[in-house]
Design an enzyme around this catalytic site. Structure first.
Site, PDB file in Angstrom:
ATOM      1  N   TYR A 102       0.771  -1.336   0.109  1.00 16.33           N
ATOM      2  CA  TYR A 102      -0.015  -0.076   0.184  1.00 16.33           C
ATOM      3  C   TYR A 102       0.860   1.092  -0.043  1.00 16.33           C
ATOM      4  O   TYR A 102       0.469   2.306  -0.554  1.00 16.33           O
ATOM      5  CB  TYR A 102      -0.989   0.022   0.971  1.00 16.33           C
ATOM      6  CG  TYR A 102      -2.115  -0.661   0.930  1.00 16.33           C
ATOM      7  CD1 TYR A 102      -3.385  -0.225   0.098  1.00 16.33           C
ATOM      8  CD2 TYR A 102      -2.330  -2.176   0.946  1.00 16.33           C
ATOM      9  CE1 TYR A 102      -4.407  -0.991  -0.296  1.00 16.33           C
ATOM     10  CE2 TYR A 102      -3.358  -3.254   1.003  1.00 16.33           C
ATOM     11  CZ  TYR A 102      -4.429  -2.336   0.196  1.00 16.33           C
ATOM     12  OH  TYR A 102      -5.164  -3.248  -0.268  1.00 16.33           O
ATOM     13  N   ASN A 141     -13.288   3.624  -7.142  1.00 16.02           N
ATOM     14  CA  ASN A 141     -12.008   3.783  -6.855  1.00 16.02           C
ATOM     15  C   ASN A 141     -11.546   4.258  -5.411  1.00 16.02           C
ATOM     16  O   ASN A 141     -12.190   4.894  -4.930  1.00 16.02           O
ATOM     17  CB  ASN A 141     -11.543   4.703  -8.006  1.00 16.02           C
ATOM     18  CG  ASN A 141     -11.946   4.412  -9.377  1.00 16.02           C
ATOM     19  OD1 ASN A 141     -12.287   2.992  -9.599  1.00 16.02           O
ATOM     20  ND2 ASN A 141     -12.200   5.123 -10.265  1.00 16.02           N
ATOM     21  N   ILE A 142     -10.208   4.032  -5.293  1.00 22.57           N
ATOM     22  CA  ILE A 142      -9.809   4.394  -3.921  1.00 22.57           C
ATOM     23  C   ILE A 142      -8.660   5.227  -4.149  1.00 22.57           C
ATOM     24  O   ILE A 142      -7.709   5.765  -3.243  1.00 22.57           O
ATOM     25  CB  ILE A 142      -9.150   3.291  -3.098  1.00 22.57           C
ATOM     26  CG1 ILE A 142      -8.167   2.346  -3.828  1.00 22.57           C
ATOM     27  CG2 ILE A 142     -10.314   2.330  -2.752  1.00 22.57           C
ATOM     28  CD1 ILE A 142      -7.394   1.229  -3.198  1.00 22.57           C
ATOM     29  N   HIS A 158     -15.286   1.939  -1.705  1.00 24.35           N
ATOM     30  CA  HIS A 158     -14.233   0.907  -1.175  1.00 24.35           C
ATOM     31  C   HIS A 158     -13.322   1.721  -0.516  1.00 24.35           C
ATOM     32  O   HIS A 158     -11.983   0.990  -0.031  1.00 24.35           O
ATOM     33  CB  HIS A 158     -13.535   0.520  -2.302  1.00 24.35           C
ATOM     34  CG  HIS A 158     -14.544  -0.803  -3.208  1.00 24.35           C
ATOM     35  ND1 HIS A 158     -14.266  -0.835  -4.544  1.00 24.35           N
ATOM     36  CD2 HIS A 158     -15.685  -1.346  -2.686  1.00 24.35           C
ATOM     37  CE1 HIS A 158     -15.432  -1.886  -4.842  1.00 24.35           C
ATOM     38  NE2 HIS A 158     -16.138  -2.077  -3.874  1.00 24.35           N
ATOM     39  N   MET A 276     -15.726   1.794 -22.981  1.00 25.31           N
ATOM     40  CA  MET A 276     -15.091   1.526 -24.460  1.00 25.31           C
ATOM     41  C   MET A 276     -15.759   0.194 -25.067  1.00 25.31           C
ATOM     42  O   MET A 276     -15.372   0.129 -26.224  1.00 25.31           O
ATOM     43  CB  MET A 276     -13.415   1.295 -24.038  1.00 25.31           C
ATOM     44  CG  MET A 276     -13.018   2.230 -23.598  1.00 25.31           C
ATOM     45  SD  MET A 276     -12.936   3.830 -24.489  1.00 25.31           S
ATOM     46  CE  MET A 276     -11.893   3.373 -25.776  1.00 25.31           C
TER      47      MET A 276
END
Length: 286
Positions: A102, A141-142, A158, A276
């Site tokens: 992390y 997303n984080i 999240h 996409m």
């Protein structure tokens, strides 16, 4: 009625669509829902009328910023995939290795910037708020790039790379230190030949609340963990009132987020998908 209860009933009713006698209007509705339109004029008309817009985003919205996802082939950090490190068990067994992972991700993200997708979403919220209309961004997303772009009304389901949670007292705090603690300076290299730093627990990030000094962990939802019930409640409230939903850069396969837009669509609210390529949920949107 709770959105989740409502959705279950609505999806059951839709499952029978076309299998029993019904009005021509209902049949047309089912056919339309199975054939998404790419008519931008129709979308603009719906968008112009919307008062409460929910925007659901995933990893695809950050791809242009160069954010690694650690998913799929080649998605390794050293010799591990994220699924092997982002778990409560992995942290209990080897908190040093998990913190190295992390720390690497935090340092990478500190060098990344919002791309035009993040900026457009933030600008959308800013402009519509002046018209008395609301926009909420619900992201998986984080990376905090939505926040960095200027989005105000943001639900990070999240968690965030730049928040920590104490394993002792439970305190959650923003943390943008680089490095997050001295012992992690220069650590976290992703090369497969890199050896673990084996940092003692007492030298890993520690809680700064008075008299605590407990071991900190990243405030993110790991594999095998439930989403924060408070965040889920906030998401449910927003989905209950939205009259337009945008799905941007998400494959709609990670649960429970994969259920959000189909639930909205099931109650007749327009859903516009910006991806996409088609996703498993595409044919459930307009």
């Amino acid at each position: 009625m709770c959105l989740f209860q409502f959705t279950a009933r609505r999806l059951v009713s839709q499952a029978h669509c076309g299998l029993k006698a019904s009005s021509a209007k209902k049949q047309r509705f089912c056919l339309e829902m199975a054939r998404p339109s790419s008519n931008m004029a129709d979308f603009r008309e719906v968008f112009a009328k919307a008062k409460h817009i929910a925007i659901i985003t995933g990893a695809g919205v950050s791809a242009e910023s160069g954010v690694p996802t650690f998913r799929g082939a080649g998605g390794f950090w050293r010799k591990w995939q994220a699924q092997e490190l982002a778990t409560p068990g992995a942290f209990a067994r080897n908190p040093s290795r998990v913190w190295e992972f992390y720390h690497y991700r935090r340092e990478v993200m500190l060098s990344k910037n919002p791309n035009p997708a993040h900026m457009a979403i933030a600008e959308c919220e800013k402009r519509l708020s002046k018209q008395g209309r609301s926009v909420v961004v619900i992201t998986q997303n984080i990376d905090e790039l939505h926040r960095k772009a200027g989005t105000k009304h943001l639900l990070e389901i999240h968690g965030s790379l730049f928040k920590t949670r104490c394993t002792s007292c439970g305190n959650v705090a923003a943390n943008y230190k680089s490095p997050i603690c001295p012992a992690l300076a220069g650590k976290g290299a992703p090369d497969p030949d890199t050896e673990d730093a084996a940092i003692p627990v007492e030298d890993l990030p520690q809680c700064e609340e008075d008299g605590c000094n407990g071991l900190l962990r990243p405030h993110v939802v790991w594999f095998g963990e439930a989403l924060d019930p408070g965040v889920l409640t906030a998401v449910e409230k927003e989905l209950d009132i939205c009259d337009l939903c945008l799905v941007v850069g998400t494959s709609s396969v990670v649960y429970p987020a994969a259920m959000f837009a189909p639930q909205v669509s099931a109650r007749g609210v327009p859903v516009a998908e910006f991806n996409m390529e088609p996703t498993p949920a595409t044919n459930r949107f307009r």
